[in-house]
Write a protein that holds these residues in place. Structure first.
Motif, short mmCIF file in Angstrom:
data_model
loop_
_atom_site.label_atom_id
_atom_site.label_comp_id
_atom_site.label_asym_id
_atom_site.label_seq_id
_atom_site.Cartn_x
_atom_site.Cartn_y
_atom_site.Cartn_z
N ILE A 175 0.86 -1.20 0.00
CA ILE A 175 0.00 0.00 0.00
C ILE A 175 0.89 1.24 0.00
CG2 ILE A 175 -1.67 1.34 1.35
CD1 ILE A 175 -2.71 -1.38 2.47
N GLN A 176 1.92 1.24 0.84
CA GLN A 176 2.82 2.39 0.89
C GLN A 176 3.50 2.62 -0.47
OE1 GLN A 176 6.53 2.25 3.08
NE2 GLN A 176 6.25 4.35 3.83
N LYS A 177 3.93 1.52 -1.08
CA LYS A 177 4.60 1.61 -2.39
C LYS A 177 3.65 2.25 -3.42
CE LYS A 177 6.38 -1.83 -5.72
NZ LYS A 177 7.45 -1.30 -6.47
N ASP A 178 2.40 1.76 -3.42
CA ASP A 178 1.41 2.31 -4.35
C ASP A 178 1.20 3.81 -4.08
OD1 ASP A 178 -0.80 2.24 -6.28
OD2 ASP A 178 -2.10 2.43 -4.52
N GLU A 181 4.76 5.61 -4.97
CA GLU A 181 5.28 5.52 -6.34
C GLU A 181 4.22 5.81 -7.40
OE1 GLU A 181 7.32 1.83 -6.97
OE2 GLU A 181 8.71 2.19 -5.32
N THR A 182 3.01 5.25 -7.22
CA THR A 182 1.97 5.45 -8.23
C THR A 182 1.26 6.78 -8.02
OG1 THR A 182 1.67 3.07 -8.14
CG2 THR A 182 0.04 4.32 -9.39
N LYS A 183 0.90 7.05 -6.77
CA LYS A 183 0.12 8.26 -6.51
C LYS A 183 1.02 9.47 -6.26
CE LYS A 183 -4.17 6.09 -5.44
NZ LYS A 183 -3.96 4.67 -5.14
N GLY A 184 2.29 9.22 -5.97
CA GLY A 184 3.21 10.34 -5.79
C GLY A 184 3.09 11.05 -4.47
#
Ligand code: ZN
Length: 290
Positions: A175-178, A181-184
């Motif tokens: 979740i943290q990675k998303d 990295e994805t949501k910035g």
């Protein structure tokens, strides 16, 4: 009701803890429900026994020792019935064992002060292998906390379902990675996360505003995420117990009104936190305090 026509399927899982809820479960167990839904009996016994323990602990400061002991021994009998019930699965048995241990500790230990309610362990970020936040992308919280918003992660996995701490840590890292990295975003969006076994993990540092409710809705709003998909599944009773304890501890500390406990979809059109969890949030926020 004496005939099976009066029996209904268990429907108390969305109810916050109260004596009325426990009476509801008790009358289901004494009625025709168990005959029609035999597989639900261990879950009902656990919910009832754990509820007795939780309420005895919560009300301990105001009750006589004899009353507390009477309630705890009823709870212990319920846990023992689960252990001798062939319909109970491994998870039910673990819960019953833990419950018996908790009753023993409560009977032996010194009476806790009211301040101890909700003084459960919060696992630090290092427990799930958090990466550091990006300081330029997070905002200090500068106002008193006024709201709490409940979310689900909308994820499920075989590992999570076993209640393993390793699987939960991995789910939180993803979740943290998303989020980063994805949501910035500068960090994981939520301040707290709760796994199916009821473990509470620290997410984003509470000194910073979250990123879970959209724009200005994040101001003074504490975000709590339950791991799982509760549009489709029912939350684990252990997770619900931790959620309720965490919310009452945060509310007491920050003076947050019960009516200011929300689900994500109070702020925008989203399935989050899933209909099974949202039902609980609505009943909680509309209910009166215990
Ligand atoms: Zn959400």
């Amino acid at each position: 009701m004496s005939s099976s026509e009066g029996a209904s399927a268990p429907d108390w899982y969305a109810e916050p803890l109260s004596w009325a809820k426990l009476q509801h479960i008790e009358s289901w167990l004494l009625g025709a429900g168990p005959e029609r839904w035999p597989d639900e009996v261990p879950g009902a016994e656990l919910e009832l026994a754990q509820g007795r323990v939780d309420l005895a602990r919560r009300e301990r400061a105001t009750l006589s020792d004899a009353t507390v002991r009477a309630r705890l021994s009823l709870a212990e009998a319920g846990f023992r019935r689960v252990l001798s019930d062939s319909r109970a699965d491994a998870q039910d048995r673990r819960h019953a064992d833990a419950g018996i241990g908790e009753v023993a500790a409560l009977l032996d230990g010194p009476a806790p002060s009211v301040a101890d309610v909700g003084a459960f362990k919060i696992r630090k970020r290092s427990a799930w292998g958090a990466r550091p936040s990006i300081p330029s992308r997070v905002h200090r919280n500068t106002r008193p906390w006024r709201k709490i918003t409940v979310h689900h992660s909308a994820t499920s996995s075989a590992g999570l379902a076993t209640g393993s701490a390793t699987a939960s840590a991995e789910a939180i890292r993803l979740i943290q990675k998303d989020h980063m990295e994805t949501k910035g975003w500068g960090d994981i969006a939520y301040h707290f996360l709760i796994d199916p076994a009821g473990r509470v993990f620290q997410g984003r540092d509470i000194g910073y505003q979250g990123a879970h409710a959209g724009g200005n809705n994040n101001i003074a709003n504490i975000g709590i995420c339950l791991l799982g998909d509760f549009e489709h599944a029912r939350p684990d009773p252990r997770a619900m117990r931790s959620l309720e304890e965490l919310i009452s501890a945060l509310s007491a500390r920050h003076g947050i009104a019960r009516s200011e406990v929300h689900g994500h979809n109070d702020f925008r059109a989203t399935e989050c936190p899933g209909k099974n969890l949202m039902a609980w949030v609505q009943r909680y926020s509309h209910g009166s305090g215990l």
